[in-house]
Design a protein around this motif. Structure first.
Motif, mmCIF file in Angstrom:
data_model
loop_
_atom_site.group_PDB
_atom_site.id
_atom_site.type_symbol
_atom_site.label_atom_id
_atom_site.label_comp_id
_atom_site.label_asym_id
_atom_site.label_seq_id
_atom_site.Cartn_x
_atom_site.Cartn_y
_atom_site.Cartn_z
ATOM 1 N N ILE A 117 82.193 -21.548 -47.953
ATOM 2 C CA ILE A 117 81.659 -20.839 -46.716
ATOM 3 C C ILE A 117 81.247 -21.635 -45.450
ATOM 4 C CG2 ILE A 117 80.276 -19.021 -45.735
ATOM 5 C CD1 ILE A 117 79.612 -18.455 -48.936
ATOM 6 N N ASN A 118 82.228 -21.376 -44.459
ATOM 7 C CA ASN A 118 82.046 -22.230 -43.245
ATOM 8 C C ASN A 118 81.992 -21.007 -42.032
ATOM 9 O OD1 ASN A 118 82.176 -25.259 -44.060
ATOM 10 N ND2 ASN A 118 84.103 -24.159 -44.851
ATOM 11 N N TYR A 119 81.006 -21.400 -41.113
ATOM 12 C CA TYR A 119 81.138 -20.647 -39.902
ATOM 13 C C TYR A 119 81.235 -21.265 -38.486
ATOM 14 C CZ TYR A 119 76.068 -20.607 -39.025
ATOM 15 O OH TYR A 119 74.876 -20.802 -38.763
ATOM 16 N N LYS A 120 81.759 -20.608 -37.464
ATOM 17 C CA LYS A 120 81.427 -21.210 -36.040
ATOM 18 C C LYS A 120 81.087 -20.179 -35.148
ATOM 19 C CE LYS A 120 86.397 -20.944 -34.756
ATOM 20 N NZ LYS A 120 87.440 -21.496 -34.478
ATOM 21 N N ARG A 121 80.249 -20.429 -34.075
ATOM 22 C CA ARG A 121 79.821 -19.663 -33.126
ATOM 23 C C ARG A 121 80.620 -19.792 -31.830
ATOM 24 N NH1 ARG A 121 73.474 -19.255 -31.602
ATOM 25 N NH2 ARG A 121 73.614 -17.505 -30.191
ATOM 26 N N THR A 122 81.018 -18.665 -31.164
ATOM 27 C CA THR A 122 81.706 -18.669 -29.942
ATOM 28 C C THR A 122 80.754 -18.109 -28.994
ATOM 29 O OG1 THR A 122 82.747 -16.404 -29.997
ATOM 30 C CG2 THR A 122 83.991 -18.267 -31.027
ATOM 31 N N ALA A 123 81.144 -17.624 -27.874
ATOM 32 C CA ALA A 123 80.215 -17.020 -26.947
ATOM 33 C C ALA A 123 79.760 -15.844 -27.193
ATOM 34 C CB ALA A 123 80.837 -16.962 -25.420
ATOM 35 N N SER A 124 80.710 -15.123 -27.881
ATOM 36 C CA SER A 124 80.415 -13.559 -28.287
ATOM 37 C C SER A 124 80.483 -13.552 -29.779
ATOM 38 C CB SER A 124 81.240 -12.584 -27.628
ATOM 39 O OG SER A 124 82.290 -12.957 -27.858
ATOM 40 N N GLU A 125 80.845 -14.366 -30.432
ATOM 41 C CA GLU A 125 81.249 -14.000 -32.051
ATOM 42 C C GLU A 125 80.732 -15.080 -32.868
ATOM 43 O OE1 GLU A 125 85.430 -11.480 -31.238
ATOM 44 O OE2 GLU A 125 85.664 -13.572 -31.939
ATOM 45 N N THR A 126 80.531 -14.573 -34.078
ATOM 46 C CA THR A 126 80.371 -15.532 -35.204
ATOM 47 C C THR A 126 81.308 -15.309 -36.101
ATOM 48 O OG1 THR A 126 77.984 -15.513 -35.152
ATOM 49 C CG2 THR A 126 78.707 -16.152 -37.039
ATOM 50 N N ILE A 127 82.266 -16.478 -36.533
ATOM 51 C CA ILE A 127 83.612 -16.341 -37.561
ATOM 52 C C ILE A 127 83.105 -17.065 -38.557
ATOM 53 C CG2 ILE A 127 85.833 -17.020 -37.402
ATOM 54 C CD1 ILE A 127 85.912 -16.820 -34.382
ATOM 55 N N VAL A 191 91.023 -4.200 -40.967
ATOM 56 C CA VAL A 191 91.519 -5.309 -41.736
ATOM 57 C C VAL A 191 92.934 -5.598 -41.650
ATOM 58 C CG1 VAL A 191 91.762 -5.633 -44.252
ATOM 59 C CG2 VAL A 191 89.632 -4.087 -43.438
ATOM 60 N N PHE A 192 92.854 -6.947 -41.948
ATOM 61 C CA PHE A 192 94.286 -7.707 -41.854
ATOM 62 C C PHE A 192 94.544 -8.289 -43.233
ATOM 63 C CE2 PHE A 192 92.306 -7.597 -37.471
ATOM 64 C CZ PHE A 192 93.314 -6.800 -36.858
ATOM 65 N N VAL A 193 95.556 -8.118 -43.708
ATOM 66 C CA VAL A 193 96.072 -8.874 -45.088
ATOM 67 C C VAL A 193 97.201 -9.628 -44.956
ATOM 68 C CG1 VAL A 193 95.004 -6.564 -46.220
ATOM 69 C CG2 VAL A 193 97.563 -6.771 -45.576
ATOM 70 N N SER A 194 97.219 -10.554 -45.979
ATOM 71 C CA SER A 194 98.289 -11.400 -46.232
ATOM 72 C C SER A 194 98.266 -12.378 -45.056
ATOM 73 C CB SER A 194 99.567 -10.962 -46.286
ATOM 74 O OG SER A 194 99.481 -9.965 -47.414
ATOM 75 N N THR A 195 97.413 -12.716 -44.319
ATOM 76 C CA THR A 195 96.981 -13.483 -43.210
ATOM 77 C C THR A 195 97.098 -15.076 -43.489
ATOM 78 O OG1 THR A 195 94.807 -13.479 -43.157
ATOM 79 C CG2 THR A 195 95.728 -11.797 -41.849
ATOM 80 N N GLY A 196 96.833 -15.508 -44.576
ATOM 81 C CA GLY A 196 96.763 -16.825 -44.901
ATOM 82 C C GLY A 196 95.329 -17.382 -44.872
ATOM 83 N N ARG A 197 94.407 -16.580 -44.315
ATOM 84 C CA ARG A 197 92.854 -17.069 -44.284
ATOM 85 C C ARG A 197 92.275 -15.780 -44.774
ATOM 86 N NH1 ARG A 197 92.147 -18.820 -38.388
ATOM 87 N NH2 ARG A 197 92.867 -16.762 -37.986
ATOM 88 N N ASN A 198 90.915 -16.150 -44.990
ATOM 89 C CA ASN A 198 89.721 -15.219 -45.436
ATOM 90 C C ASN A 198 88.732 -15.290 -44.330
ATOM 91 O OD1 ASN A 198 90.866 -14.189 -48.066
ATOM 92 N ND2 ASN A 198 91.073 -16.244 -48.758
ATOM 93 N N ILE A 199 88.743 -14.503 -43.471
ATOM 94 C CA ILE A 199 87.842 -14.575 -42.281
ATOM 95 C C ILE A 199 86.902 -13.193 -42.145
ATOM 96 C CG2 ILE A 199 87.594 -14.935 -39.896
ATOM 97 C CD1 ILE A 199 89.857 -16.901 -40.276
ATOM 98 N N VAL A 200 85.758 -13.273 -41.801
ATOM 99 C CA VAL A 200 84.850 -12.048 -41.361
ATOM 100 C C VAL A 200 84.551 -12.301 -39.951
ATOM 101 C CG1 VAL A 200 83.171 -10.450 -41.961
ATOM 102 C CG2 VAL A 200 84.363 -11.668 -43.768
#
Length: 347
Positions: A117-127, A191-200
């Protein structure tokens, strides 16, 4: 070489027993008899830490017995922070949602589940990016657990804030069993599927909210216990060092605390005693050392009476404390207080 290391991690008895408990509870709710998943003999061994491979097999078996598209939702939503031991207490007592989430990310290895589990913070979002690093995890179990992890976070957020979480978007590298309409209705998420990544993806404002369950007076204590457990999990701390740290964090020292320490380490009291003996220690010895250290400090720096100190150190009465203290130090508590600073500092 790398695969060998990963395989051994799956086979080591490191998985927290709460996952099996949640799976069996859900199976019962779904009408699946527990013995269909696990024999009574094996169930006894799963009350303590066990092999992740066993759990992954049970997940696959459960999915076969109960082909319900909402299984990941139901499994994840069972999250009970109060039942998650020291980690759950650290999360619940955290000041803000962000603090709680950082604790989850840092101490997830203690559960034994091979999440990355990793996350990064932008100006408006936490990914938040999530995955399972272990190649030995069956793909069906991996997908089930990654999807349920999202719902677990949602359940945690509801405990912390008393409301449903809002999610901007979710991406999976597989086809989730839960319909996309569920995510839109409950979280407002695309929800987006088969994107190659698991991101919230979350809005930052959610993470800055204060937790309803925050408790600053105990938070640092639980975090310290998690840190000690994490170091031991990674091989950096001995069992006796963990016990010493735990004792130092307790306000009231009693012999009954042994069970609490064992519980925080997810082992039985008997196992804890056995591990201490392997390091040539006894719990009573470590407890006595901490009592002595704390008694000396209180006698030097406080105006507490002998009876008050005895009570705080877990003695049934002051006379027992006085006898024990004189045996340790060679002076009675009152004599100790009267001695010169040079003598006190030398004890």
């Amino acid at each position: 070489m790398q695969k060998t290391a990963m395989t051994s991690a799956v086979q080591r008895e490191v998985l927290h027993p709460i996952y099996i408990e949640l799976l069996l509870h859900l199976a019962q709710n779904k009408g699946v008899k527990p013995h269909k998943l696990v024999s009574p003999k094996l169930a006894d061994s799963l009350k303590f830490r066990h092999k992740p491979a066993t759990f992954f097999h049970l997940v696959e078996r459960f999915m076969e017995l109960c082909p319900d598209k909402y299984l990941p939702v139901n499994f994840g939503r069972q999250s009970d922070l109060a039942a998650a031991g020291t980690i759950g207490s650290a999360v619940m007592s955290a000041p803000t949602v962000r603090d709680a989430f950082e604790i989850i990310c840092r101490f997830y290895p203690l559960t034994g589940m091979s999440y990355d589990i990793n996350y990064k913070r932008t100006a408006s979002e936490t990914i938040v990016q999530m995955d399972m690093s272990d190649p030995e995890v069956p793909s069906s179990a991996r997908n089930f657990l990654l999807e349920s992890l999202v719902h677990s976070w949602a359940g945690c957020y509801k405990i912390l804030r008393g409301e449903e979480i809002r999610i901007k978007s979710i991406s999976f590298d597989f086809q989730p069993t839960t319909p996309s309409d569920y995510y839109r209705e409950h979280f407002g998420a695309e929800v987006f599927v088969s994107t190659g990544r698991n991101i919230v993806v979350f809005d930052n404002y959610l993470f800055e909210q204060a937790n309803l369950t925050r408790n600053s007076s105990v938070h640092s204590r639980f975090v310290a216990r998690c840190e000690a457990a994490l170091q031991r999990y990674r091989g950096g701390v001995t069992c006796s060092q963990i016990v010493r740290r735990y004792l130092k964090s307790e306000n009231n020292l009693t012999s009954a605390i042994l069970a609490s320490i064992a519980s925080s380490m997810n082992i039985s009291s008997r196992t804890l005693n056995r591990r201490l003996q392997a390091e040539n220690y006894k719990f009573s010895q470590l407890l006595q050392e901490e009592r002595l250290s704390r008694a000396c400090e209180l006698l030097k720096t406080s105006a507490m009476t002998t009876a008050e100190i005895a009570e705080q150190l877990g003695y049934s009465d002051a006379s027992n404390f006085r006898r024990a203290f004189k045996k340790w130090v060679g002076f009675s508590p009152s004599e100790f207080r009267e001695k010169s600073p040079e003598l006190l500092n030398g004890i």
